[in-house]
Motif scaffolding. Structure first.
Motif, PDB file in Angstrom:
ATOM      1  N   UNK A  94     -54.834  -1.121   0.183  1.00  0.00           N
ATOM      2  CA  UNK A  94     -53.552  -1.204  -0.524  1.00  0.00           C
ATOM      3  C   UNK A  94     -52.549  -1.931   0.360  1.00  0.00           C
ATOM      4  N   UNK A  95     -51.809  -2.853  -0.239  1.00  0.00           N
ATOM      5  CA  UNK A  95     -50.710  -3.526   0.444  1.00  0.00           C
ATOM      6  C   UNK A  95     -49.400  -3.007  -0.122  1.00  0.00           C
ATOM      7  N   UNK A  96     -48.529  -2.524   0.763  1.00  0.00           N
ATOM      8  CA  UNK A  96     -47.204  -2.063   0.374  1.00  0.00           C
ATOM      9  C   UNK A  96     -46.200  -3.142   0.767  1.00  0.00           C
ATOM     10  N   UNK A  97     -45.227  -3.382  -0.099  1.00  0.00           N
ATOM     11  CA  UNK A  97     -44.202  -4.393   0.145  1.00  0.00           C
ATOM     12  C   UNK A  97     -42.867  -3.683   0.302  1.00  0.00           C
ATOM     13  N   UNK A  98     -42.287  -3.804   1.479  1.00  0.00           N
ATOM     14  CA  UNK A  98     -41.002  -3.177   1.777  1.00  0.00           C
ATOM     15  C   UNK A  98     -39.995  -4.302   1.933  1.00  0.00           C
ATOM     16  N   UNK A  99     -39.070  -4.390   0.988  1.00  0.00           N
ATOM     17  CA  UNK A  99     -38.059  -5.435   1.032  1.00  0.00           C
ATOM     18  C   UNK A  99     -36.918  -5.062   0.098  1.00  0.00           C
ATOM     19  N   UNK A 100     -35.755  -5.713   0.322  1.00  0.00           N
ATOM     20  CA  UNK A 100     -34.574  -5.356  -0.474  1.00  0.00           C
ATOM     21  C   UNK A 100     -34.564  -6.031  -1.842  1.00  0.00           C
ATOM     22  N   UNK A 101     -35.198  -7.200  -1.971  1.00  0.00           N
ATOM     23  CA  UNK A 101     -35.213  -7.881  -3.267  1.00  0.00           C
ATOM     24  C   UNK A 101     -36.569  -7.726  -3.941  1.00  0.00           C
TER      25      UNK A 101
END
Length: 153
Positions: A94-101
């Motif tokens: 699993x790839x998690x994406x942590x970002x504000x947009x």
């Protein structure tokens, strides 16, 4: 349960009164990426989880602001857990994406944890009832460790 470890007892009394002991739960926190740079909402990050953490009762991944509050966001999404509906890679990772947009890819959106725009933040993994066979190795650093937080490319 903390015996004569008075330093640990003092810490627990200040920040975690009634805290779980390691066989019940382990909390792993990070304020920096794999390059030891402070996490920033101005940067998109990727966490690649190759396989599920060794737990008997599950895990969770949560983003907090630097005051320990959940990050307000349009999805009202604050954490993922082993019961979340996540997009998996062909190999089951699993790839998690942590970002504000919001990411542009629908697959990435399903695995997106919003971060505070332009502000620092922290990431917390919780392992609930770590597998007893794995517990000592997790605690001494030779077993499962939270995956690295790296800048997304």
């Amino acid at each position: 349960r903390y015996g004569t470890d008075y330093t640990l007892r003092a810490v627990i009394s200040q920040i975690g009164l009634g805290a779980f002991v390691p066989r019940q739960a382990i909390y792993a926190m990070s304020w920096s990426d794999r390059d030891q740079k402070a996490l920033s909402g101005a940067v998109p990050y990727l966490i690649h989880l190759p396989s599920a953490p060794p737990t008997d009762e599950g895990w969770s991944l949560t983003v907090y602001d630097l005051h320990g509050a959940l990050v307000s966001n349009p999805l009202d999404r604050f954490a993922f857990s082993n019961s979340s509906q996540l997009a998996k890679n062909p190999d089951g990772s699993i790839d998690f994406y942590l970002q504000s947009s919001e990411p542009t890819s629908p697959t990435q959106v399903s695995n997106w944890l919003p971060t505070p725009a332009g502000q620092g933040f922290e990431v917390m993994w919780r392992l609930f009832a770590p597998n007893p066979i794995e517990l000592d190795a997790i605690l001494n650093g030779s077993g499962w460790q939270p995956p690295a937080i790296r800048k997304a490319e």
